[in-house]
Design a protein around this motif. Structure first.
Motif, PDB file in Angstrom:
ATOM      1  N   GLY A  94       8.900 -38.481  36.429  1.00  0.00           N
ATOM      2  CA  GLY A  94       8.427 -39.438  35.445  1.00  0.00           C
ATOM      3  C   GLY A  94       9.528 -40.372  35.003  1.00  0.00           C
ATOM      4  N   ALA A  95       9.341 -40.963  33.856  1.00  0.00           N
ATOM      5  CA  ALA A  95      10.287 -41.947  33.339  1.00  0.00           C
ATOM      6  C   ALA A  95      10.505 -41.714  31.855  1.00  0.00           C
ATOM      7  N   GLU A  96      11.610 -42.212  31.371  1.00  0.00           N
ATOM      8  CA  GLU A  96      11.961 -42.146  29.948  1.00  0.00           C
ATOM      9  C   GLU A  96      11.775 -43.539  29.353  1.00  0.00           C
ATOM     10  N   HIS A  97      11.553 -43.593  28.051  1.00  0.00           N
ATOM     11  CA  HIS A  97      11.380 -44.865  27.350  1.00  0.00           C
ATOM     12  C   HIS A  97      12.358 -44.923  26.184  1.00  0.00           C
ATOM     13  N   ARG A  98      13.009 -46.051  26.035  1.00  0.00           N
ATOM     14  CA  ARG A  98      13.886 -46.323  24.890  1.00  0.00           C
ATOM     15  C   ARG A  98      13.622 -47.748  24.440  1.00  0.00           C
ATOM     16  N   TYR A  99      14.130 -48.080  23.278  1.00  0.00           N
ATOM     17  CA  TYR A  99      14.041 -49.447  22.779  1.00  0.00           C
ATOM     18  C   TYR A  99      15.449 -50.022  22.729  1.00  0.00           C
ATOM     19  N   ALA A 100      15.660 -51.135  23.411  1.00  0.00           N
ATOM     20  CA  ALA A 100      16.944 -51.850  23.366  1.00  0.00           C
ATOM     21  C   ALA A 100      16.761 -53.051  22.449  1.00  0.00           C
ATOM     22  N   PRO A 101      17.424 -53.081  21.290  1.00  0.00           N
ATOM     23  CA  PRO A 101      17.233 -54.175  20.341  1.00  0.00           C
ATOM     24  C   PRO A 101      18.038 -55.422  20.701  1.00  0.00           C
ATOM     25  N   HIS A 102      18.289 -55.634  21.988  1.00  0.00           N
ATOM     26  CA  HIS A 102      19.093 -56.771  22.451  1.00  0.00           C
ATOM     27  C   HIS A 102      18.730 -57.078  23.894  1.00  0.00           C
ATOM     28  N   PRO A 103      19.048 -58.278  24.369  1.00  0.00           N
ATOM     29  CA  PRO A 103      18.859 -58.552  25.790  1.00  0.00           C
ATOM     30  C   PRO A 103      19.820 -57.682  26.604  1.00  0.00           C
ATOM     31  N   VAL A 104      19.512 -57.431  27.852  1.00  0.00           N
ATOM     32  CA  VAL A 104      20.348 -56.583  28.702  1.00  0.00           C
ATOM     33  C   VAL A 104      21.023 -57.439  29.770  1.00  0.00           C
ATOM     34  N   SER A 105      22.351 -57.334  29.850  1.00  0.00           N
ATOM     35  CA  SER A 105      23.091 -58.062  30.878  1.00  0.00           C
ATOM     36  C   SER A 105      23.794 -57.128  31.850  1.00  0.00           C
ATOM     37  N   ALA A 106      23.897 -55.822  31.525  1.00  0.00           N
ATOM     38  CA  ALA A 106      24.574 -54.876  32.418  1.00  0.00           C
ATOM     39  C   ALA A 106      24.029 -53.470  32.219  1.00  0.00           C
ATOM     40  N   VAL A 107      24.081 -52.705  33.301  1.00  0.00           N
ATOM     41  CA  VAL A 107      23.779 -51.277  33.272  1.00  0.00           C
ATOM     42  C   VAL A 107      25.104 -50.574  33.507  1.00  0.00           C
ATOM     43  N   CYS A 108      25.466 -49.625  32.631  1.00  0.00           N
ATOM     44  CA  CYS A 108      26.781 -48.982  32.691  1.00  0.00           C
ATOM     45  C   CYS A 108      26.640 -47.466  32.757  1.00  0.00           C
ATOM     46  N   ALA A 109      27.577 -46.831  33.470  1.00  0.00           N
ATOM     47  CA  ALA A 109      27.611 -45.372  33.534  1.00  0.00           C
ATOM     48  C   ALA A 109      29.061 -44.920  33.566  1.00  0.00           C
TER      49      ALA A 109
END
Length: 154
Positions: A94-109
């Motif tokens: 399945g998938a997880e859901h979150r709320y990002a209160p900003h635009p997204v420009s990068a995915v980081c790990a």
């Protein structure tokens, strides 16, 4: 001569309008508040060789705004021998859901992998990749990789 000056003035006015329109479009894009993000994460450590050959990851996976603000998608502290085995998040598909209160420009790990005994911890991921829309984002390091699949944003 007079028509050439009028033509230049019209071209200048047209250029100013185009530039002003581009600036306002860019400004509007920067003000997008973000929204819900649907995703899953896979942790890979090809060097893992304990009983189950599955990683025990710790660290964090985030999405970043152009100005550096972050929203955590997953995070876990290093608990040495008690760091849980987690090949995928969410664990059972399945998938997880979150709320990002900003635009997204990068995915980081920034993710390590716990090895006890004679082995040193591995680094699975260490960095960021540019966000371009829904899809897979793989961040690697010398010990493995972390793949974030974004199904939907906004």
């Amino acid at each position: 001569m007079r028509s050439t000056s009028a033509g230049r003035l019209a071209a200048l006015a047209s250029t100013v309008l185009v530039l002003a329109g581009g600036v306002s479009v860019g400004a509007a894009r920067a003000e997008v508040p973000g929204g819900p993000i649907t995703y899953s994460i896979e942790f890979s450590n090809p060097r893992e060789s304990d009983d189950n050959d599955l990683p025990e990851p710790y660290g964090e996976v985030t999405v970043r705004a152009p100005w550096g603000q972050q929203t955590a998608l997953w995070e876990h502290p290093d608990r040495d021998i008690n760091t849980p085995t987690l090949p995928r998040y969410p664990l059972f598909g399945g998938a997880e859901h979150r709320y990002a209160p900003h635009p997204v420009s990068a995915v980081c790990a920034f993710v390590g992998e716990d090895d006890t005994g004679i082995n040193a911890d591995d680094i699975l991921a260490d960095g960021c990749v540019p966000y371009t829309g829904p899809g897979e984002y793989t961040i690697s390091a010398e010990g493995g990789s972390v793949t974030v699949t974004v199904y939907n944003f906004g």
